[in-house]
Design a protein around this motif. Structure first.
Motif, PDB file in Angstrom:
ATOM      1  N   LEU A   1      17.072  11.779  11.942  1.00 13.46           N
ATOM      2  CA  LEU A   1      17.673  13.088  11.678  1.00 13.46           C
ATOM      3  C   LEU A   1      19.191  13.074  11.832  1.00 13.46           C
ATOM      4  N   ASP A   2      19.804  11.899  11.734  1.00 10.36           N
ATOM      5  CA  ASP A   2      21.240  11.823  12.020  1.00 10.36           C
ATOM      6  C   ASP A   2      22.087  12.553  10.995  1.00 10.36           C
ATOM      7  N   ASP A   3      21.570  12.763   9.771  1.00 18.41           N
ATOM      8  CA  ASP A   3      22.357  13.453   8.743  1.00 18.41           C
ATOM      9  C   ASP A   3      22.041  14.942   8.656  1.00 18.41           C
ATOM     10  N   VAL A   4      21.120  15.426   9.471  1.00 17.09           N
ATOM     11  CA  VAL A   4      20.713  16.834   9.403  1.00 17.09           C
ATOM     12  C   VAL A   4      21.807  17.719  10.000  1.00 17.09           C
ATOM     13  N   PRO A   5      22.192  18.808   9.337  1.00 17.26           N
ATOM     14  CA  PRO A   5      23.178  19.734   9.930  1.00 17.26           C
ATOM     15  C   PRO A   5      22.701  20.234  11.287  1.00 17.26           C
ATOM     16  N   PRO A   6      23.602  20.338  12.271  1.00 23.63           N
ATOM     17  CA  PRO A   6      23.185  20.734  13.626  1.00 23.63           C
ATOM     18  C   PRO A   6      22.424  22.041  13.665  1.00 23.63           C
ATOM     19  N   GLU A   7      22.777  22.985  12.766  1.00 23.56           N
ATOM     20  CA  GLU A   7      22.109  24.290  12.780  1.00 23.56           C
ATOM     21  C   GLU A   7      20.620  24.193  12.469  1.00 23.56           C
ATOM     22  N   LEU A   8      20.216  23.120  11.783  1.00 26.32           N
ATOM     23  CA  LEU A   8      18.812  22.989  11.375  1.00 26.32           C
ATOM     24  C   LEU A   8      17.986  22.129  12.330  1.00 26.32           C
ATOM     25  N   LEU A   9      18.664  21.427  13.254  1.00 29.15           N
ATOM     26  CA  LEU A   9      17.939  20.499  14.117  1.00 29.15           C
ATOM     27  C   LEU A   9      16.832  21.163  14.933  1.00 29.15           C
TER      28      LEU A   9
ATOM     29  N   LEU B   1      22.060  12.520  16.468  1.00 30.22           N
ATOM     30  CA  LEU B   1      21.554  11.252  16.980  1.00 30.22           C
ATOM     31  C   LEU B   1      21.836  10.134  15.999  1.00 30.22           C
ATOM     32  N   THR B   2      22.142   8.948  16.526  1.00 31.38           N
ATOM     33  CA  THR B   2      22.369   7.772  15.699  1.00 31.38           C
ATOM     34  C   THR B   2      21.038   7.108  15.418  1.00 31.38           C
TER      35      THR B   2
ATOM     36  N   ASP C   1       7.339   5.489  22.461  1.00 34.79           N
ATOM     37  CA  ASP C   1       6.866   6.845  22.260  1.00 34.79           C
ATOM     38  C   ASP C   1       7.803   7.901  22.837  1.00 34.79           C
ATOM     39  N   GLU C   2       8.572   7.563  23.874  1.00 38.27           N
ATOM     40  CA  GLU C   2       9.399   8.558  24.519  1.00 38.27           C
ATOM     41  C   GLU C   2      10.873   8.371  24.171  1.00 38.27           C
ATOM     42  N   THR C   3      11.142   7.755  23.041  1.00 39.55           N
ATOM     43  CA  THR C   3      12.513   7.414  22.692  1.00 39.55           C
ATOM     44  C   THR C   3      12.891   8.007  21.349  1.00 39.55           C
ATOM     45  N   ALA C   4      13.997   8.732  21.291  1.00 40.09           N
ATOM     46  CA  ALA C   4      14.531   9.220  20.029  1.00 40.09           C
ATOM     47  C   ALA C   4      15.493   8.192  19.473  1.00 40.09           C
ATOM     48  N   PRO C   5      15.690   8.166  18.132  1.00 47.48           N
ATOM     49  CA  PRO C   5      16.668   7.243  17.565  1.00 47.48           C
ATOM     50  C   PRO C   5      18.020   7.453  18.228  1.00 47.48           C
TER      51      PRO C   5
END
Length: 714
Positions: free
Chosen positions: A234-242, A308-309, A322-326
């Motif tokens: 989700l690194d390219d998603v606008p912050p407002e939509l996260l 997030l990167t 399982d408990e790790t985001a990109p």
């Protein structure tokens, strides 16, 4: 799209004017009613027409679809489940579908994405109120009409559930499109409910905002693993939509909001407190990813500012924790380096001498194998080595094997193989019984264990075993005269097929993009004349198709952009052979320049890497044959490389690590070896590829040892 001679002039009294498209379920025509109203008329493929169960389901789902209001969908106008080929007509919605629009014009601007999200939430609310579940919400099924988005193709989704031909579970009967399916559609399809559509909604909105899905991968199998066990990109998603998208993409269906809650989030910026998850007794019996606690999220820009990167592991057997985001680290992570306990059952164990040859991450576990270890588990966070199993479990181990490998790991389980030696007589001879096993990664408990061969003529199932969504395809029989599918849930033989006589036509099992292939050398007399590539049908094991290529030394290294990639294993590498997995068209691409014979060849994402023992790395575009860059990695006897979104990582048997910029080939970071002089200096050792979980990189080295680093600190 022009009509064909075989297209009917009319269906059900509706005049056919044009062909709008076709897919796995049927052909869609532009039709016109007697009053002149334009309709989208879908005629089901003949293969479904002979299935009485399909017709019953089709009839029921069309009746349900008529109950949907039509304000946010394409309303059903007419249908006939009893026609020679069942059909359904909906109101034609002019405009482009979302997928076509994004491909042509790029991602939607933020206000349009918000409108899209609201419109799709309203459509799902209507569909769910009618007692339906769409099950295949994807960009191609979202029409961008003048008055807002419309959801199409919802009237047949459940009807085709038990007639689908694409294999995505052990029975091969799941409906959906992998990048937009929910985790439960893979792991528990019989329990799929409205929450599955909400997960798909999150993926579709992410696609509209970025131009790519949050779980995109070249392989359907890798996509399924990422959906079930990995993290959304989700690194390219606008912050407002996260907040909106993250809520939709919660792994557990009960953690996802309803369409009404999503509309409230879009309108007011907050949602009610989360509902509690089921107690352990109510959880599914299949190991699934334990979701993170759902927190109260707000649409305030300040809370969504941090992006997030995204980084992904590309090794086939590796999945994210399982408990790790990109761009994150496993919960409680700290830098560590550990060695495995010795699982030997010998009275006088020899002790380890080799690095692991394969490691894989799933859940909170890193599981490694090799050097006579069937599997051993390290905690991702702190490296605790909680269990280890020998490849030979018998007390009178006679073997001096360095075998063992991870076939695959996902959804909290790992597939491995065993080789139990049993003495016969007093002359030092022994027989070996080979098994393929499924283990719980967390505890090491055996879920199932299947004997694949027993006796002197049986062959080790490790290197030729292929993981596909339905289970494990392995050589089988006391003389390895078959290949067989062992079911993912219980290890039972689903089917077995004879292998060609190895003296006449030697063959290898290979895997790519979730499919199993048989790669065979062809002879004319005593001369090698070519290689045959056969895709095996996952439901039967029979050949789906076969393509013959010139050159008898070709091996399959993977698939990219829908094409299988094959390279020769003798002589300098002058060409690459590509086979389109759908059309089966074969193309030979000349390499410029030619690559050395002694180079090991690896396909990672869309690039071929030719790696020499001394550390030289050459990156080649397989579609053009052009060398992209050449560099000295400083890593000798490198493992197979692992890639993130921006870097290529290579490691040596001693633990020396290098990070290379994927675009330029520049070595941007290195780390010294760590084997403390205990590893013998021999070129025969091959260490496991590094495993990337978020920003934590795990490197196997030395004698059954692993260390981990935060790649941001390299």
């Amino acid at each position: 799209m022009a009509l064909r001679e075989t297209d009917p002039p009319e269906v059900g009294g509706y005049r056919i004017e044009d062909r709008l498209g076709s897919g796995g379920m049927g052909v869609v025509y532009l039709a016109r009613s007697a009053s002149g109203r334009r309709l989208a008329l879908k005629v089901v493929h003949a293969q479904y027409a002979d299935d009485d169960e399909f017709r019953t389901r089709f009839r029921r789902e069309v009746a349900a679809a008529r109950q949907v209001s039509g304000a946010f969908t394409a309303p059903v106008v007419d249908a006939d489940a009893d026609a020679p080929r069942p059909w359904m007509a909906t109101l034609y919605i002019p405009g482009e579908d979302l997928g076509t629009h994004v491909r042509r014009h790029g991602p939607l601007p933020l206000p349009k994405v918000r409108e899209l999200a609201a419109g799709l939430a309203e459509a799902l609310r209507d569909i769910h109120r009618a007692g339906m579940v769409h099950r295949d919400l994807k960009p191609a099924n979202v029409m961008l009409a003048e008055d807002g988005p419309r959801v199409i193709d919802f009237g047949i989704s459940r009807a085709t559930e038990f007639a689908a031909q694409e294999v995505l579970t052990q029975t091969g009967r799941v409906m959906g499109t992998p990048p937009y399916m929910s985790p439960e559609q893979f792991s528990s399809p019989q329990d799929v409910g409205p929450a599955a559509d909400v997960f798909s909604l999150g993926s579709v909105v992410a696609y509209a905002a970025t131009g790519h899905g949050p779980f995109d991968s070249p392989s359907p199998y890798e996509t399924a693993v990422r959906v079930v066990d990995g993290d959304a990109e989700l690194d390219d998603v606008p912050p407002e939509l996260l907040p909106f998208i993250r809520l939709c993409l919660e792994k557990h269906p009960k953690s996802r909001p309803t369409p009404d809650e999503l509309l409230l989030l879009l309108r007011d910026g907050h949602v009610p407190e989360p509902r509690p998850l089921p107690t352990p007794a109510a959880e599914e019996t299949r190991p699934v990813r334990r979701p993170k606690r759902r927190r109260r999220l707000w649409l305030a820009t300040a809370l969504g500012a941090a992006l997030l990167t995204a980084v992904t592991a590309t090794t086939v057997a590796v999945t994210g924790g399982d408990e790790t985001a990109p761009g994150d680290l496993p919960t409680g992570w700290q830098a560590w380096h550990k060695s495995s306990k010795d699982p030997s059952v010998d009275k006088e164990p020899v002790g380890p001498s080799n690095p692991f040859n394969r490691c894989a991450a799933t859940g909170r576990s890193l599981v490694c194998a090799g050097d006579d270890v069937m599997a051993t588990r390290f905690a991702l966070a702190d490296g605790r080595n909680t269990w280890a199993r020998p490849i030979d479990e018998t007390a009178d181990d006679l073997g001096a094997s360095t075998g063992g490998t991870i076939i695959a790991a996902h959804s909290g389980r790992v597939y491995v193989y065993g080789a139990d030696d049993r003495p016969i007589g007093h002359d030092g001879m022994s027989l070996t019984r080979y098994t393929v096993q499924a283990l719980e990664a967390e505890s090491g408990k055996v879920i199932w264990k299947t004997v694949t061969g027993d006796g002197p003529a049986a062959s080790e199932p490790g290197t030729d075993s292929i993981a596909i969504p339905a289970g494990v395809v392995a050589t089988y029989g006391d003389e390895s005269q078959y290949y067989a599918l062992l079911g993912a849930d219980d290890g039972k033989v689903r089917w077995k097929r004879p292998l060609p006589d190895p003296d006449e036509q030697p063959c290898m099992l290979r895997g790519a993009a979730g499919h199993a292939y048989l790669i065979c050398t062809l002879y004319t007399g005593s001369d090698i004349t070519g290689t045959s590539v056969t895709q095996l049908a996952p439901t039967t094991g029979r050949p789906s198709w076969t393509v013959k290529a010139k050159g008898g030394d070709l091996d399959l290294v993977g698939q990219t952009d829908g094409r299988l990639v094959l390279v020769g294993w003798t002589g300098n590498h002058r060409t690459v052979t590509l086979i389109n997995a759908k059309s089966h068209v074969l193309t030979t691409v000349r390499l410029s320049p030619a690559q050395p014979e002694e180079a090991s060849v690896h396909l990672v994402d869309r690039t071929l890497y030719f790696i020499l023992e001394g550390g030289s790395v050459r990156a080649v575009d397989p579609s053009t044959g052009r060398q992209l860059w050449k560099t000295d990695s400083t890593v000798e006897r490198s493992s197979r490389p692992t890639a993130s979104g921006t870097r290529l990582y290579l490691a040596s048997p001693s633990g020396r690590l290098a990070a290379i910029d994927l675009r330029t080939g520049k070595v941007v970071a290195t780390s010294p070896g760590r084997d403390d002089g205990t590893l013998l200096d021999t070129p025969s050792y091959v260490n496991a590829p590094p495993v990337l979980v978020g920003d934590a990189l795990y490197v196997a080295y030395g004698r059954r040892s692993v260390y981990t680093v935060d790649v941001r600190d390299l």
